[in-house]
Design an enzyme around this catalytic site. Structure first.
Site, PDB file in Angstrom:
ATOM      1  N   GLU A 221       0.815  -1.220   0.000  1.00 37.86           N
ATOM      2  CA  GLU A 221       0.000   0.000   0.000  1.00 37.86           C
ATOM      3  C   GLU A 221       0.846   1.267   0.000  1.00 37.86           C
ATOM      4  O   GLU A 221       1.677   1.477   0.874  1.00 37.86           O
ATOM      5  CB  GLU A 221      -0.900   0.004   1.248  1.00 37.86           C
ATOM      6  N   ASP A 254      -5.453   3.038  -1.676  1.00 41.77           N
ATOM      7  CA  ASP A 254      -6.257   3.644  -0.609  1.00 41.77           C
ATOM      8  C   ASP A 254      -6.787   4.972  -1.144  1.00 41.77           C
ATOM      9  O   ASP A 254      -5.998   5.819  -1.589  1.00 41.77           O
ATOM     10  CB  ASP A 254      -5.374   3.855   0.628  1.00 41.77           C
ATOM     11  N   HIS A 257      -5.062   8.263  -0.243  1.00 39.50           N
ATOM     12  CA  HIS A 257      -3.602   8.363  -0.330  1.00 39.50           C
ATOM     13  C   HIS A 257      -3.069   8.995  -1.605  1.00 39.50           C
ATOM     14  O   HIS A 257      -1.946   8.733  -2.015  1.00 39.50           O
ATOM     15  CB  HIS A 257      -2.979   6.976  -0.166  1.00 39.50           C
TER      16      HIS A 257
END
Ligand code: RNT
Ligand code: ZN
Length: 413
Positions: A221, A254, A257
């Site tokens: 991530e 995400d 993000h």
């Protein structure tokens, strides 16, 4: 079935949409519910506060303080969220066995969760925790220049994949183990490359052992910036996209993000041309915060549409990731999860004329149809979906949360 639903289904049918097919497909899409909304990302390891650039604001009463309370809250929240659910755990939520360092955790430290998941037939997902720990205090973990620090976190990563594998095997349901690290600099770095080389090498060590993808798959991530890492984040989007491509990992996108106007929905049709699978952390960025409760906004709808349009149901894994301690925490779970489910159902009810218009080059009709379909009787279809899952079909769910608050949460003083 009530008349409103039947009438709504007829309207959709006349537009070429089969509501029953949409229900059947939605029933198969799981939403991984993040345990950390229930206790402000505290976990059960120690009383040390949250760090790693993550911040939970608010002091609403009733935070879950131990595994029993957290599971009870999840059990209750699940009665208000229709559809297939999984549970997403973090390493700091170990609940059983001998207290050991993070680098020595095994599945035995999660046996309470495993028993619970088995009993409820839930799949589990997992996350190593690279924050809220003395060895993360420097702001660097897997990319640390200190070999001892790096090696500790590599051992943690290896331990967590094995836990994921055990979850998958025990539950006969593949676990996704997601790697997010906070590493970065508050101010302008003089060397952007070396930490990234160290991170790449550390990940290579963590992933060196092949694990049966039936039981565990790894995701990585990225993040644009965090509190205290405003100028440089080691694990950037380009870093992990490249890493995931080369090493056949899942890329975790995400929604909080990226740059504020950048949409992760637009990334699916590109990245999935080259990657096998994607993990989504469905969240909502607001200014500098990446983790507000998910609302039914354009971004959420667009994410659902992109998955549904190209039948990415099996390639995209949905997880929620936000934390709000300023409102009832269970309501926060329910609001976000119901919204994701709603967005998916809306996407599944998209009128075929929309894509047909585009294919025929009729862009006027495309825009006209898009806007007209916004006021189709979606509410009646959503209510029916809730009823079929024995869930409240309206704001009634909030009364149940209020009652639970009085009887259970307010006792937690
Ligand atoms: C942090 C990442 C990460 C965390 C959780 C708790 O910015 O989004 O996914 O929110 O691991
Ligand atoms: Zn996330």
């Amino acid at each position: 079935m009530d008349n409103m639903f039947e009438e709504a289904a007829r309207i959709y049918r006349d537009l070429g949409v089969d509501v029953e097919k949409a229900f059947a497909r939605l029933n198969r899409i799981a939403i991984s519910i993040h345990c950390w909304q229930g206790d402000d990302v505290m976990g059960f390891e120690s009383d040390a506060g949250l760090d790693g650039g993550l911040a939970v604001t608010g002091n609403y009463p009733g935070r879950a303080r131990n595994p029993e309370e957290l599971r009870r809250d999840l059990d209750f929240a699940f009665t208000l969220i229709p559809g297939l659910k999984r549970v997403n755990l973090h390493a700091i939520y170990a609940d059983s066995g001998e207290r050991v360092g993070r680098d020595e955790l095994t599945v035995d430290n999660f046996s309470g969760w495993l028993t619970w998941a088995k009993h409820h037939q839930l799949g589990l997902d997992f996350n190593p925790t690279f924050f809220s720990h003395p060895l993360a205090a420097s702001g660097f973990t897997l990319s640390s220049a200190d070999r001892k620090v790096r090696e500790f976190w590599i051992r943690h990563g290896i331990a967590c994949r094995k836990i994921g594998e055990a979850f998958g095997r025990e539950l006969n349901n593949c676990c996704i183990t997601n790697f997010w690290i906070p590493d970065g600099y508050k101010d302008v770095p003089a060397d952007r490359l070396a930490p990234r080389e160290r991170l790449r090498d550390a990940l290579d060590e963590i992933f060196a052992e092949a694990i049966d993808p039936r039981w565990n798959r790894d995701a990585v991530e990225s993040k644009l910036f965090g509190i205290g890492s405003e100028s440089y984040v080691v694990g950037s989007h380009e870093f992990y996209y490249g890493y995931a491509l080369r090493n056949r990992k899942l890329l975790c996108l995400d929604s909080g993000h990226f740059h504020p106007t950048e949409s992760i929905a637009d990334k699916l049709s590109s990245t999935l041309l080259f990657l096998d699978e994607i993990l989504l952390h469905v969240s909502r960025g607001v200014r500098w915060d990446s983790d507000h409760v998910v609302i039914l906004n354009d971004e959420l709808r667009a994410i659902a549409e992109e998955v549904v349009r190209y039948d990415f149901d099996q390639k995209v894994h949905f997880g929620l990731d936000y934390f709000d301690a300023s409102i009832n925490r269970i309501a926060a779970w329910v609001i976000g999860a119901r919204n994701l489910s709603r967005a998916l159902l809306q996407a599944l009810l998209e009128v075929p004329a929309l894509r047909r218009a585009e294919a025929e080059g009729d862009l006027t009709a495309r825009l006209a149809l898009l806007e007209e379909s916004r006021t189709l009787p979606f509410g009646a279809v959503w209510s029916e979906y809730c009823r079929r899952h024995d869930c409240p079909d309206s704001i009634e769910w909030l009364n149940r949360v209020r009652q639970y608050e009085q009887e259970v949460l307010n006792e937690r003083k």
